[in-house]
Design a protein around this motif. Structure first.
Motif, PDB file in Angstrom:
ATOM      1  N   THR A  58       0.117   3.220  12.192  1.00 42.80           N
ATOM      2  CA  THR A  58       0.712   3.404  13.453  1.00 42.80           C
ATOM      3  C   THR A  58       1.945   3.776  13.299  1.00 42.80           C
ATOM      4  O   THR A  58       2.766   4.154  14.528  1.00 42.80           O
ATOM      5  N   ASP A  59       2.548   3.957  12.221  1.00 39.87           N
ATOM      6  CA  ASP A  59       3.936   4.124  11.999  1.00 39.87           C
ATOM      7  C   ASP A  59       4.121   5.271  10.902  1.00 39.87           C
ATOM      8  O   ASP A  59       3.310   5.437   9.961  1.00 39.87           O
ATOM      9  N   LYS A  60       5.100   6.079  10.909  1.00 39.55           N
ATOM     10  CA  LYS A  60       5.316   7.246  10.038  1.00 39.55           C
ATOM     11  C   LYS A  60       5.573   6.837   8.594  1.00 39.55           C
ATOM     12  O   LYS A  60       5.365   7.655   7.614  1.00 39.55           O
ATOM     13  N   ASN A  61       6.067   5.812   8.240  1.00 43.96           N
ATOM     14  CA  ASN A  61       6.611   4.960   7.066  1.00 43.96           C
ATOM     15  C   ASN A  61       5.456   4.143   6.235  1.00 43.96           C
ATOM     16  O   ASN A  61       5.771   3.584   5.324  1.00 43.96           O
ATOM     17  N   GLN A  62       4.248   4.118   6.904  1.00 45.63           N
ATOM     18  CA  GLN A  62       3.206   2.998   6.689  1.00 45.63           C
ATOM     19  C   GLN A  62       2.602   3.441   5.248  1.00 45.63           C
ATOM     20  O   GLN A  62       2.527   4.728   4.928  1.00 45.63           O
ATOM     21  N   LYS A  63       2.111   2.469   4.588  1.00 44.10           N
ATOM     22  CA  LYS A  63       1.399   2.776   3.369  1.00 44.10           C
ATOM     23  C   LYS A  63       0.305   1.756   3.073  1.00 44.10           C
ATOM     24  O   LYS A  63       0.446   0.768   3.779  1.00 44.10           O
ATOM     25  N   LEU A  64      -0.742   2.094   2.660  1.00 46.96           N
ATOM     26  CA  LEU A  64      -1.922   1.281   2.391  1.00 46.96           C
ATOM     27  C   LEU A  64      -2.058   0.993   0.958  1.00 46.96           C
ATOM     28  O   LEU A  64      -2.115   1.819   0.014  1.00 46.96           O
ATOM     29  N   TRP A 123      -4.893  -0.266  -8.535  1.00 41.15           N
ATOM     30  CA  TRP A 123      -4.408   0.064  -7.304  1.00 41.15           C
ATOM     31  C   TRP A 123      -4.150   1.379  -6.762  1.00 41.15           C
ATOM     32  O   TRP A 123      -4.058   2.134  -7.670  1.00 41.15           O
ATOM     33  N   LEU A 124      -4.578   1.517  -5.493  1.00 43.63           N
ATOM     34  CA  LEU A 124      -4.664   2.960  -4.855  1.00 43.63           C
ATOM     35  C   LEU A 124      -3.676   2.823  -3.843  1.00 43.63           C
ATOM     36  O   LEU A 124      -3.817   2.154  -2.998  1.00 43.63           O
ATOM     37  N   ILE A 125      -2.606   3.547  -4.330  1.00 43.69           N
ATOM     38  CA  ILE A 125      -1.445   3.715  -2.800  1.00 43.69           C
ATOM     39  C   ILE A 125      -1.558   4.966  -2.162  1.00 43.69           C
ATOM     40  O   ILE A 125      -1.408   6.144  -2.645  1.00 43.69           O
ATOM     41  N   ILE A 126      -1.736   4.777  -0.825  1.00 49.66           N
ATOM     42  CA  ILE A 126      -2.016   5.898   0.142  1.00 49.66           C
ATOM     43  C   ILE A 126      -0.785   5.789   1.143  1.00 49.66           C
ATOM     44  O   ILE A 126      -0.515   5.048   1.613  1.00 49.66           O
ATOM     45  N   GLY A 127      -0.259   7.164   1.174  1.00 53.45           N
ATOM     46  CA  GLY A 127       0.767   7.317   2.208  1.00 53.45           C
ATOM     47  C   GLY A 127       0.947   8.451   2.676  1.00 53.45           C
ATOM     48  O   GLY A 127       0.301   9.491   2.502  1.00 53.45           O
ATOM     49  N   LYS A 128       2.174   9.007   3.241  1.00 55.84           N
ATOM     50  CA  LYS A 128       2.367  10.200   3.732  1.00 55.84           C
ATOM     51  C   LYS A 128       2.735  11.276   2.517  1.00 55.84           C
ATOM     52  O   LYS A 128       3.192  10.823   1.397  1.00 55.84           O
ATOM     53  N   ASN A 129       2.479  12.460   2.579  1.00 54.86           N
ATOM     54  CA  ASN A 129       2.737  13.449   1.635  1.00 54.86           C
ATOM     55  C   ASN A 129       4.141  14.114   1.956  1.00 54.86           C
ATOM     56  O   ASN A 129       4.446  14.570   3.126  1.00 54.86           O
ATOM     57  N   LEU A 130       4.946  13.707   1.416  1.00 57.54           N
ATOM     58  CA  LEU A 130       6.508  14.338   1.607  1.00 57.54           C
ATOM     59  C   LEU A 130       6.614  15.803   1.247  1.00 57.54           C
ATOM     60  O   LEU A 130       7.724  16.307   1.812  1.00 57.54           O
ATOM     61  N   MET A 131       5.735  16.371   1.023  1.00 57.45           N
ATOM     62  CA  MET A 131       5.622  17.914   0.512  1.00 57.45           C
ATOM     63  C   MET A 131       4.991  18.528   1.579  1.00 57.45           C
ATOM     64  O   MET A 131       4.879  19.668   1.548  1.00 57.45           O
ATOM     65  N   ALA A 132       4.476  17.959   2.809  1.00 59.17           N
ATOM     66  CA  ALA A 132       3.886  18.755   3.819  1.00 59.17           C
ATOM     67  C   ALA A 132       3.964  17.954   5.022  1.00 59.17           C
ATOM     68  O   ALA A 132       4.775  17.000   5.123  1.00 59.17           O
ATOM     69  N   GLU A 133       3.853  18.981   6.047  1.00 59.86           N
ATOM     70  CA  GLU A 133       3.781  18.408   7.443  1.00 59.86           C
ATOM     71  C   GLU A 133       2.529  18.072   8.078  1.00 59.86           C
ATOM     72  O   GLU A 133       1.633  18.281   7.476  1.00 59.86           O
ATOM     73  N   GLY A 134       2.738  17.238   9.214  1.00 63.83           N
ATOM     74  CA  GLY A 134       1.463  16.792   9.975  1.00 63.83           C
ATOM     75  C   GLY A 134       1.537  15.458  10.431  1.00 63.83           C
ATOM     76  O   GLY A 134       2.552  14.773  10.114  1.00 63.83           O
ATOM     77  N   GLU A 135       0.723  14.836  11.181  1.00 60.91           N
ATOM     78  CA  GLU A 135       0.791  13.664  11.931  1.00 60.91           C
ATOM     79  C   GLU A 135       0.533  12.664  10.710  1.00 60.91           C
ATOM     80  O   GLU A 135      -0.225  12.574   9.864  1.00 60.91           O
ATOM     81  N   ILE A 136       1.206  11.797  10.624  1.00 58.07           N
ATOM     82  CA  ILE A 136       0.829  10.398   9.743  1.00 58.07           C
ATOM     83  C   ILE A 136       0.327   9.349  10.236  1.00 58.07           C
ATOM     84  O   ILE A 136      -0.552   8.590   9.906  1.00 58.07           O
ATOM     85  N   ALA A 137       0.448   9.004  11.729  1.00 55.96           N
ATOM     86  CA  ALA A 137      -0.207   8.038  12.438  1.00 55.96           C
ATOM     87  C   ALA A 137      -1.711   8.428  12.735  1.00 55.96           C
ATOM     88  O   ALA A 137      -1.851   9.851  13.275  1.00 55.96           O
ATOM     89  N   GLY A 138      -2.602   7.454  12.755  1.00 57.43           N
ATOM     90  CA  GLY A 138      -3.876   7.946  13.051  1.00 57.43           C
ATOM     91  C   GLY A 138      -4.936   7.177  12.383  1.00 57.43           C
ATOM     92  O   GLY A 138      -4.700   6.284  11.207  1.00 57.43           O
ATOM     93  N   ASP A 139      -6.254   7.262  12.625  1.00 58.83           N
ATOM     94  CA  ASP A 139      -7.279   6.543  11.873  1.00 58.83           C
ATOM     95  C   ASP A 139      -7.756   7.334  10.758  1.00 58.83           C
ATOM     96  O   ASP A 139      -7.686   8.549  10.921  1.00 58.83           O
ATOM     97  N   PHE A 140      -8.235   6.639   9.492  1.00 58.77           N
ATOM     98  CA  PHE A 140      -9.018   7.259   8.396  1.00 58.77           C
ATOM     99  C   PHE A 140      -9.536   6.130   7.713  1.00 58.77           C
ATOM    100  O   PHE A 140      -9.649   4.968   8.046  1.00 58.77           O
ATOM    101  N   SER A 141     -10.336   6.732   6.775  1.00 59.78           N
ATOM    102  CA  SER A 141     -11.114   5.823   6.043  1.00 59.78           C
ATOM    103  C   SER A 141     -10.782   6.286   4.484  1.00 59.78           C
ATOM    104  O   SER A 141     -10.594   7.469   4.122  1.00 59.78           O
ATOM    105  N   VAL A 142     -11.054   5.158   3.782  1.00 59.83           N
ATOM    106  CA  VAL A 142     -10.941   5.440   2.308  1.00 59.83           C
ATOM    107  C   VAL A 142     -12.435   4.948   1.635  1.00 59.83           C
ATOM    108  O   VAL A 142     -12.854   3.993   1.749  1.00 59.83           O
ATOM    109  N   ARG A 143     -12.862   5.841   0.939  1.00 62.52           N
ATOM    110  CA  ARG A 143     -13.985   5.796   0.221  1.00 62.52           C
ATOM    111  C   ARG A 143     -13.837   5.698  -1.356  1.00 62.52           C
ATOM    112  O   ARG A 143     -13.227   6.413  -1.618  1.00 62.52           O
ATOM    113  N   VAL A 144     -14.271   4.567  -2.062  1.00 65.48           N
ATOM    114  CA  VAL A 144     -14.357   4.275  -3.382  1.00 65.48           C
ATOM    115  C   VAL A 144     -15.479   4.136  -3.999  1.00 65.48           C
ATOM    116  O   VAL A 144     -16.583   3.498  -3.590  1.00 65.48           O
ATOM    117  N   GLU A 145     -15.664   4.827  -5.156  1.00 62.23           N
ATOM    118  CA  GLU A 145     -16.835   4.516  -5.839  1.00 62.23           C
ATOM    119  C   GLU A 145     -16.426   4.208  -7.335  1.00 62.23           C
ATOM    120  O   GLU A 145     -15.612   4.711  -8.118  1.00 62.23           O
TER     121      GLU A 145
END
Length: 182
Positions: free
Chosen positions: A98-104, A160-182
């Motif tokens: 919900t925030d542009k600086n969030q990380k999972l 640990w998998l750390i997911i967040g904003k790509n500082l080298m690209a543009e686009g929306e950071i807020a939104g819904d997403f899924s993480v699939r892990v095998e």
């Protein structure tokens, strides 16, 4: 000394020739595949090619994770921390920034496989999100990566998998997403 017998030689040749033919036979790949292009600047020496479409998910595990089956779900200072057990893989986790600086930070305990495959699946393809880092059980960090990762894990333990904003690209950071892990 015994006299030379041509029958003994021909029998030996008949046994050896098929063995040589079988041992020298070239393996034929089951299926020709085009190589996926990889952005080298975002890949590490420990990464392996990944195809997010090949990840298979156990539906029981997916439902459990979607119904808050993670052991810990904590939010502090813009970081969402989820802890899951490596024995429950494969899994799919739904999350929302919900925030542009969030990380999972997805902490996978008891990870015992030698490689890890994961994908980020945003609902909006314009979403600016990626695997920023991976922390292996030996305490080493590596990254950044793209939305797909295939990584060799040196030993068992917590990953640990750390997911967040790509500082080298543009686009929306807020939104819904899924993480699939095998």
């Amino acid at each position: 000394m015994k006299p030379f017998n041509i029958n003994n030689v021909s029998n030996s040749v008949l046994l050896i020739v098929p063995l040589l033919i079988v041992s020298c036979k070239k393996a034929v790949p089951m299926k020709d595949k085009e190589a996926d292009s990889i952005i080298v600047s975002e890949q590490s020496a420990n990464t392996l090619p990944s195809d997010s479409q090949e990840l298979k998910i156990n539906k029981d595990t997916v439902e459990m994770i979607q119904n808050n089956g993670s052991e810990v779900n904590e939010v502090k200072n813009g970081q969402i921390i989820k802890v899951v057990d490596g024995e429950k893989l494969p899994l799919l986790i739904d999350e929302k920034f919900t925030d542009k600086n969030q990380k999972l930070i997805l902490k996978i305990r008891n990870y015992e496989k030698t490689s890890l495959k994961a994908s980020i699946l945003p609902q909006n393809n314009n979403m600016n999100i990626r695997f920023n880092q991976i922390r292996t059980p030996d305490g080493k960090f590596d990254g950044p990566f793209s939305r797909d990762i295939s990584y060799e894990i040196p030993k068992s333990g917590e990953v640990w998998l750390i997911i967040g904003k790509n500082l080298m690209a543009e686009g929306e950071i807020a939104g819904d997403f899924s993480v699939r892990v095998e």
